[in-house]
Design a protein around this motif. Sequence first.
Motif, PDB file in Angstrom:
ATOM      1  N   SER A 192       0.842  -1.199   0.000  1.00 17.55           N
ATOM      2  CA  SER A 192       0.000   0.000   0.000  1.00 17.55           C
ATOM      3  C   SER A 192       0.878   1.251   0.000  1.00 17.55           C
ATOM      4  N   PRO A 193       0.351   2.367  -0.508  1.00 20.13           N
ATOM      5  CA  PRO A 193       1.108   3.627  -0.434  1.00 20.13           C
ATOM      6  C   PRO A 193       1.394   3.999   1.026  1.00 20.13           C
ATOM      7  N   ILE A 194       2.565   4.610   1.260  1.00 19.43           N
ATOM      8  CA  ILE A 194       2.980   5.020   2.600  1.00 19.43           C
ATOM      9  C   ILE A 194       3.227   6.528   2.560  1.00 19.43           C
ATOM     10  N   GLU A 195       2.745   7.234   3.563  1.00 20.42           N
ATOM     11  CA  GLU A 195       2.841   8.699   3.584  1.00 20.42           C
ATOM     12  C   GLU A 195       4.274   9.200   3.756  1.00 20.42           C
ATOM     13  N   GLY A 196       4.538  10.360   3.161  1.00 14.73           N
ATOM     14  CA  GLY A 196       5.786  11.087   3.385  1.00 14.73           C
ATOM     15  C   GLY A 196       6.946  10.619   2.531  1.00 14.73           C
ATOM     16  N   LYS A 197       8.044  11.363   2.646  1.00 19.42           N
ATOM     17  CA  LYS A 197       9.254  11.030   1.890  1.00 19.42           C
ATOM     18  C   LYS A 197       9.823   9.694   2.356  1.00 19.42           C
ATOM     19  N   ALA A 198       9.874   9.492   3.674  1.00 14.29           N
ATOM     20  CA  ALA A 198      10.358   8.216   4.198  1.00 14.29           C
ATOM     21  C   ALA A 198       9.470   7.082   3.707  1.00 14.29           C
ATOM     22  N   GLY A 199       8.169   7.320   3.637  1.00 10.93           N
ATOM     23  CA  GLY A 199       7.242   6.313   3.138  1.00 10.93           C
ATOM     24  C   GLY A 199       7.497   5.967   1.691  1.00 10.93           C
ATOM     25  N   TRP A 200       7.783   6.985   0.889  1.00 14.81           N
ATOM     26  CA  TRP A 200       8.084   6.761  -0.522  1.00 14.81           C
ATOM     27  C   TRP A 200       9.350   5.917  -0.660  1.00 14.81           C
ATOM     28  N   LEU A 201      10.367   6.234   0.157  1.00 13.13           N
ATOM     29  CA  LEU A 201      11.623   5.475   0.099  1.00 13.13           C
ATOM     30  C   LEU A 201      11.423   4.027   0.550  1.00 13.13           C
ATOM     31  N   VAL A 202      10.701   3.842   1.649  1.00 13.10           N
ATOM     32  CA  VAL A 202      10.469   2.488   2.168  1.00 13.10           C
ATOM     33  C   VAL A 202       9.638   1.677   1.178  1.00 13.10           C
ATOM     34  N   ARG A 203       8.584   2.275   0.641  1.00 15.19           N
ATOM     35  CA  ARG A 203       7.728   1.554  -0.302  1.00 15.19           C
ATOM     36  C   ARG A 203       8.504   1.119  -1.533  1.00 15.19           C
ATOM     37  N   ASN A 204       9.324   2.020  -2.104  1.00 20.07           N
ATOM     38  CA  ASN A 204      10.121   1.653  -3.276  1.00 20.07           C
ATOM     39  C   ASN A 204      11.084   0.514  -2.957  1.00 20.07           C
ATOM     40  N   SER A 205      11.700   0.571  -1.796  1.00 19.21           N
ATOM     41  CA  SER A 205      12.615  -0.495  -1.401  1.00 19.21           C
ATOM     42  C   SER A 205      11.869  -1.811  -1.209  1.00 19.21           C
ATOM     43  N   LEU A 206      10.682  -1.750  -0.617  1.00 16.97           N
ATOM     44  CA  LEU A 206       9.885  -2.972  -0.436  1.00 16.97           C
ATOM     45  C   LEU A 206       9.471  -3.570  -1.772  1.00 16.97           C
ATOM     46  N   VAL A 207       9.012  -2.723  -2.684  1.00 15.88           N
ATOM     47  CA  VAL A 207       8.581  -3.215  -4.002  1.00 15.88           C
ATOM     48  C   VAL A 207       9.760  -3.862  -4.726  1.00 15.88           C
ATOM     49  N   ASP A 208      10.942  -3.252  -4.620  1.00 10.79           N
ATOM     50  CA  ASP A 208      12.137  -3.836  -5.243  1.00 10.79           C
ATOM     51  C   ASP A 208      12.482  -5.191  -4.641  1.00 10.79           C
ATOM     52  N   ARG A 209      12.417  -5.296  -3.314  1.00  7.02           N
ATOM     53  CA  ARG A 209      12.794  -6.540  -2.644  1.00  7.02           C
ATOM     54  C   ARG A 209      11.760  -7.646  -2.803  1.00  7.02           C
ATOM     55  N   LEU A 210      10.491  -7.273  -2.871  1.00 15.14           N
ATOM     56  CA  LEU A 210       9.441  -8.282  -2.939  1.00 15.14           C
ATOM     57  C   LEU A 210       9.236  -8.835  -4.338  1.00 15.14           C
ATOM     58  N   GLY A 211       9.687  -8.126  -5.360  1.00 13.32           N
ATOM     59  CA  GLY A 211       9.432  -8.564  -6.728  1.00 13.32           C
ATOM     60  C   GLY A 211       7.968  -8.412  -7.041  1.00 13.32           C
ATOM     61  N   ALA A 212       7.418  -7.281  -6.688  1.00 14.44           N
ATOM     62  CA  ALA A 212       5.985  -6.984  -6.721  1.00 14.44           C
ATOM     63  C   ALA A 212       5.208  -7.710  -7.813  1.00 14.44           C
ATOM     64  N   ALA A 213       4.106  -8.282  -7.386  1.00 13.12           N
ATOM     65  CA  ALA A 213       3.232  -9.021  -8.302  1.00 13.12           C
ATOM     66  C   ALA A 213       2.495  -8.044  -9.213  1.00 13.12           C
ATOM     67  N   GLY A 214       2.078  -8.523 -10.331  1.00 17.10           N
ATOM     68  CA  GLY A 214       1.294  -7.708 -11.253  1.00 17.10           C
ATOM     69  C   GLY A 214      -0.099  -7.475 -10.699  1.00 17.10           C
ATOM     70  N   PRO A 215      -0.866  -6.592 -11.315  1.00 15.83           N
ATOM     71  CA  PRO A 215      -2.208  -6.308 -10.822  1.00 15.83           C
ATOM     72  C   PRO A 215      -3.101  -7.545 -10.855  1.00 15.83           C
TER      73      PRO A 215
END
Length: 165
Positions: A40-63
């Motif tokens: 899910s989206p995460i608020e703030g700059k730190a949230g943007w950084l954490v979310r991008n790192s999580l998506v990279d590490r998880l190998g995000a699934a398609g829709p």
Amino acid sequence: MKRLLALFAMLMLAACGLKPMYAGGASGTVAQGLAGIEVSPIEGKAGWLVRNSLVDRLGAAGPGTARYRLDVRLDDRLEGLGLLSDDTIARERRTLRARYQLVDLTTGEIVLDATAGSDAGIDVVSSEYATIAAEQTALENLSREVSDRIVTRISVFLRSGAKGQ
């Protein structure tokens, strides 16, 4: 004698029941489970950084292929620690804490509720630009470390959940 000792150590290690976390590679249980997590989206700059790192590490699934949703709330703090004789701050501590929940999308049940966090010390120097750059670098590093801890904890959960199924 050394060969015999090494052979004995290998046999003992094989008998202990340890298994690789990511056994099976991309088609393994943990890798497939991680790929099935929507962040899910995460608020703030730190949230943007954490979310991008999580998506990279998880190998995000398609829709439409996600089995789980990861909800994360962050607490990002920057506080002064050391005071000099002229009442200026000489050291800061940046702390990033995350509370995260893994939600099963089929049932809506929270299957994992945990926290992760990390902190970093920052020297405050006479150059304001250098201090701001150090604060930003600390935030980027903390974001990666917190997301790594989250992914590791989820991986352990998925691995132990796979044993019970």
